[in-house]
Every structure is written in structure tokens, then in C-alpha cells.
Scaffold this active site. Structure first.
Site, PDB file in Angstrom:
ATOM      1  N   HIS A   1     116.685 -70.620  14.534  1.00 26.61           N
ATOM      2  CA  HIS A   1     116.073 -69.675  16.056  1.00 26.61           C
ATOM      3  C   HIS A   1     116.624 -68.263  15.951  1.00 26.61           C
ATOM      4  O   HIS A   1     116.962 -67.584  17.027  1.00 26.61           O
ATOM      5  CB  HIS A   1     116.935 -70.342  17.388  1.00 26.61           C
TER       6      HIS A   1
ATOM      7  N   SER B   1     109.605 -41.098   7.437  1.00 23.31           N
ATOM      8  CA  SER B   1     108.991 -40.562   8.799  1.00 23.31           C
ATOM      9  C   SER B   1     108.698 -39.264   8.654  1.00 23.31           C
ATOM     10  O   SER B   1     109.248 -38.234   8.134  1.00 23.31           O
ATOM     11  CB  SER B   1     109.850 -40.969   9.714  1.00 23.31           C
TER      12      SER B   1
ATOM     13  N   LYS C   1     114.782 -41.507   8.842  1.00 20.16           N
ATOM     14  CA  LYS C   1     114.243 -42.609   8.628  1.00 20.16           C
ATOM     15  C   LYS C   1     114.148 -43.206   7.283  1.00 20.16           C
ATOM     16  O   LYS C   1     113.764 -42.253   6.401  1.00 20.16           O
ATOM     17  CB  LYS C   1     113.013 -42.707   9.326  1.00 20.16           C
TER      18      LYS C   1
ATOM     19  N   GLU D   1     106.244 -54.590   4.962  1.00 22.99           N
ATOM     20  CA  GLU D   1     105.294 -54.670   6.085  1.00 22.99           C
ATOM     21  C   GLU D   1     104.011 -54.741   5.917  1.00 22.99           C
ATOM     22  O   GLU D   1     103.247 -55.319   6.385  1.00 22.99           O
ATOM     23  CB  GLU D   1     105.517 -53.237   6.956  1.00 22.99           C
TER      24      GLU D   1
END
Ligand code: ARG
Length: 457
Positions: A156, A277, A283, A290
Site C-alpha cells: 500500500h 526544466s 530541477k 516517465e
């Protein structure tokens, strides 16, 4: 140039129809399979004296030349010739005239395209399996170095029990084993020769299908011509196998993304495998992971597209089936892009052992082991569970961990607890006592990794 099938037509094809109908844009990648298939076919036609032996020889030789020319970029395909099959036949005829017109004896584009796709899928299955093996090797190598790197295991996404990085990574190794096995299985059902099925009802020529199968490395020949020209199960199975493979890579990506987050900091991706970024200077983003996760949706899309295309087709061939190619090609291309970049991203990432260890130390990942300790002292598991639950609750109130408790405090929870509790609940003990087959202990992982190294050979 007039169509190879132009005989019964009075008008030429509308140019819009040529564009619409043609598949040469995307099926030209089958040129090699198409030519190899034609060579096997024409050898057989010559051997069976269906066409003169000399004609067969000339056709074979010219097909080889066409192959060389295509590979040298010297051939331009013609949209009006529809697909790769008719393009190559048209080129053949333009080079050797009437002799070339004998190639298509006892064959239809329907069994020809089925053949080409099977040959193509066979090759790609092997290429993809090799890429999976390379990723597996990366996992083994990192695992060997990290059999004692403790991190929290989750259920979980809540901290559950301590495991090791080797144990975690080798979980993906098992998934990849199944992916390769599924591809092997797909291969078996792909590796059946459809050629000789003609348009739908086979042919009257005395074809030697076994010979062609042997020439092209097929394990057997199809037993029903209607089925053979209208079967795309092997493409669907491939897309299914690739979908499951991508689902695994996507789960793995998801974990990498979480592990890279500031909250976790379990790993840091190499600069070469991250992106920045355009606005936020600080970043460092896990774009590769992804994108692998993102592309998974596209592979599922291909599977669903082909299943849907096939679902209401009457026997046998229908032009709808030309729509098998783009999803199959796209899925193969994307999987082949994902696997190596993903493997290198994993290979180069920095593992932050200390953060993993600290992660395992928090969150009471050793609570089960404390309960097991009490069980060994004679307390029934349910009671032990409840005692530890209360200890955990009081630790939460005091903002401390189980190993911060004193022996006196433990005695209040249960008289049976002794000094040895502290070793029993140390993370190292928690991991290494889990020594059953499949468990994370160093001893077990050493065995499993050795076993899997054998498998990789
Ligand atoms: N380009 C076609 C395909 O990909 C080849 C088979 C065409 N057969 C036919 N009867 N039109 O499916």
C-alpha cells in the site's frame, strides 16, 4: 505503370484511392522478408518443375540484386504499386520481363503477406528477447553488489518489512523471465509457414510446402488455408506479450520516479539520463522513466486496435487486415527504444544506501519481527500481534522507534522479553532470518542469483 491486376479494369485507379489503399509507406520495411520468401518460393517452383528451372534461377538472382539495391538506397518505391509485395514484383518484371511474371505462380498476396509478417515477427521477437537479457544482466550486476543494502519493502506504499535492494531488483528479473518465456511461446505459434495457402483455398499446383518451410526455417506448415491467410493471432500475441512487458517496465519506472523524489532520495539518476526544466533551475527530472511509463499506454493501444480490427472479420482475408502493420511496427519500435535506454538508466543511477537504510529504520518495519520474537517465547501469534501493536502505538506517541525502547519498557509490555530482543529486531536480522526460498536473506539471494546467472547463459 499499369496495375499488375489491371486486366479486368477499364479505368485507372483514382489517385486518392491509390493513396488511401496503399501500404508501401509502412510495409516497405518488410522488403527483406518479402524477397527471402519469394526466393524460397521460386526455388521450389523450379524444383517442382512448375516453372522452368532456368527461369527460377534468373528470378532468384535478380531478387538478390534487388535486395542489394534496396539496401544501398537505390530503389524508389511506387505508391501506385500499393504494397511491398507488388512493388518488388513490379521491379523484378521491369528488370527481366516475362520471366519475372512467373514468380507469382501458385501464390497470392494473402499468403505472401502472412508469410512476411511471420518472418518479421520471428526476427523481432529474438531481437527483443536479447534486449531483455541485457536488462536482466544489469539487474544481476547491481544485485550482486547490493545483497546487504537494506531498504524498506512496502505494501500500500506504506513501509512494511525490511528487504534488500538485491531482493527488490531481482523481483523485476523474475518478471522479465516471464516476458521472455511469453515471447518464446508467441514465437512457437508464429513459426508456422502459411505460404501455399494461396488466396484462401490453396492451389492446384504441386507445391512442396515442406521444402519452403525448411528453406525459411519454419518448424511446420499450416494445416488449413482459410485459417492461414486470415490468422493474425501471432500479431495479437506479440502485442499482448509486449503489453505485459511494458506494464512491468512501467511499474519499475514508477518506482524509479518515486525513489528519485526529494521525499525518498533512494537513487539519483545520472545527469546523462535526466533532464532539466526550462523555467525551474533546480530541477532534475526522471523523463526517461516517465516516457517508458507513458509509452506503455501506446503499446496497449496497439493491442486493443488490432483485437478490434479482427473481431468481426469473416473468413478469410479482408483488407482490414492491412491495419495489422502499423500497430505491430509501432509497438516493436517503441519497445526496442525503451529497453536499452531503460537498462542504461538503471545501470548508471547512483544508489543512496544510507537513505535506503534510514528509510527502513523508520516506520516500524521490524514490528513483525518483534511479534515473531514473542511467538518464539511461546505467545500465540494473535496475542503477540496485539502486544506489539500497543508498543508501536506508544512509540508513535513518543516519536521513537522500536529499537529506542529500553529493556525495562519492553518488560512492561511482556515479561518474556529479554536483552536478545535488540538483535532480533535489528534490520540485518530481520532480513537475514527470512531465509526461505524466495526470501531476501543474503544466503538465499546468493543462491537465487547464481541460479539466475545460469539461466542467463
Ligand atoms: N498490403 C496487403 C496487406 O498488408 C497485402 C495483401 C493484399 N491482398 C489483397 N488481396 N488485397 O494486407
Amino acid at each position: 505503370m499499369s496495375k499488375l491486376w489491371g486486366g479486368r479494369f477499364q479505368k485507372s485507379t483514382d489517385t486518392m484511392v491509390d493513396d488511401f489503399n496503399s501500404s508501401i509507406r509502412f510495409d516497405q520495411r518488410l522488403y527483406k522478408q518479402d524477397i527471402e520468401g519469394s526466393i524460397a518460393h521460386v526455388k521450389m517452383l523450379g524444383k517442382q518443375e512448375i516453372i522452368p528451372e532456368n527461369d527460377a534461377k534468373l528470378i532468384e538472382k535478380t531478387l538478390c540484386e534487388i535486395l542489394t539495391d534496396i539496401e544501398a538506397g537505390k530503389v524508389e518505391f511506387d505508391i501506385a504499386a500499393e504494397d511491398i509485395h507488388m512493388n518488388i514484383e513490379q521491379i523484378l518484371i521491369s528488370r527481366i520481363g516475362d520471366v519475372g511474371k512467373r514468380l507469382h505462380t501458385g501464390r497470392s498476396r494473402n499468403d505472401q503477406v502472412a508469410l512476411d509478417m511471420r518472418m518479421y515477427v520471428r526476427d523481432e521477437i529474438r531481437a527483443i528477447q536479447e534486449m531483455i537479457s541485457s536488462l536482466q544482466l544489469v539487474l544481476i550486476n547491481i544485485s550482486k553488489e547490493n545483497m546487504e543494502t537494506i531498504l524498506p519493502g512496502y505494501t500500500h506504499l506504506q513501509k512494511a518489512q525490511p528487504i534488500t535492494l538485491a531482493h527488490h531488483l531481482m523481483a523485476y528479473f523474475e518478471m522479465l523471465k516471464r516476458d521472455k518465456a511469453r515471447l518464446d511461446d508467441t514465437y512457437k505459434r508464429t513459426n508456422i509457414l502459411p505460404l501455399g495457402s494461396g488466396a484462401l483455398a490453396a492451389t492446384t499446383y504441386p507445391l512442396d510446402r515442406e521444402f519452403v518451410a525448411q528453406e525459411l526455417g519454419f518448424a511446420s506448415v499450416s494445416l488449413n488455408s482459410l485459417d492461414a491467410v486470415s490468422d493474425r493471432d501471432f500479431c495479437i500475441e506479440l502485442l499482448n506479450s509486449l503489453s505485459i512487458l511494458m506494464m512491468h517496465l512501467s511499474r519499475f519506472s514508477e518506482e524509479i520516479i518515486i525513489w528519485c523524489s526529494h521525499e525518498f532520495q533512494f537513487v539519483e539518476l545520472d545527469d546523462a539520463f535526466s533532464t532539466g526544466s526550462s523555467i525551474m533551475p533546480q530541477k532534475k527530472n526522471p523523463d526517461i522513466a516517465e516516457l517508458v511509463r507513458g509509452k506503455t499506454g501506446r503499446i496497449y493501444g496497439s493491442l486493443v486496435a488490432l483485437l478490434t480490427t479482427m473481431k468481426s472479420l469473416p473468413l478469410a482475408y479482408n483488407k482490414d487486415m492491412q491495419e495489422d502493420k502499423e500497430p505491430v511496427f509501432d509497438a516493436i519500435d517503441n519497445v526496442k527504444m525503451c529497453l536499452p535506454v531503460f537498462a542504461d538508466m538503471i545501470k548508471t543511477m547512483k544508489i543512496r544506501k544510507e537513505n535506503m537504510y534510514q528509510g527502513a529504520k523508520g516506520g516500524f518495519t521490524n514490528a513483525t519481527d518483534l511479534a515473531d520474537y514473542l511467538v518464539k517465547k511461546g505467545i500465540p501469534f494473535r496475542d503477540a500481534h496485539s502486544i506489539v501493536g500497543k508498543v508501536v502505538f506508544s512509540c508513535i506517541q513518543r516519536n521513537i522507534g522500536l529499537d529506542d525502547m529500553t529493556l525495562e519498557e519492553y518488560k512492561q509490555a511482556s515479561e518474556l522479553i529479554e536483552e536478545d530482543v535488540f538483535t532480533a529486531i535489528s534490520l540485518e536480522e530481520c532480513v537475514n532470518r527470512r531465509n526461505v526460498i524466495g526470501g531476501p536473506s543474503k544466503e538465499m539471494m546468493t543462491k537465487i542469483i547464481t541460479l539466475n546467472e545460469e539461466y542467463l547463459k
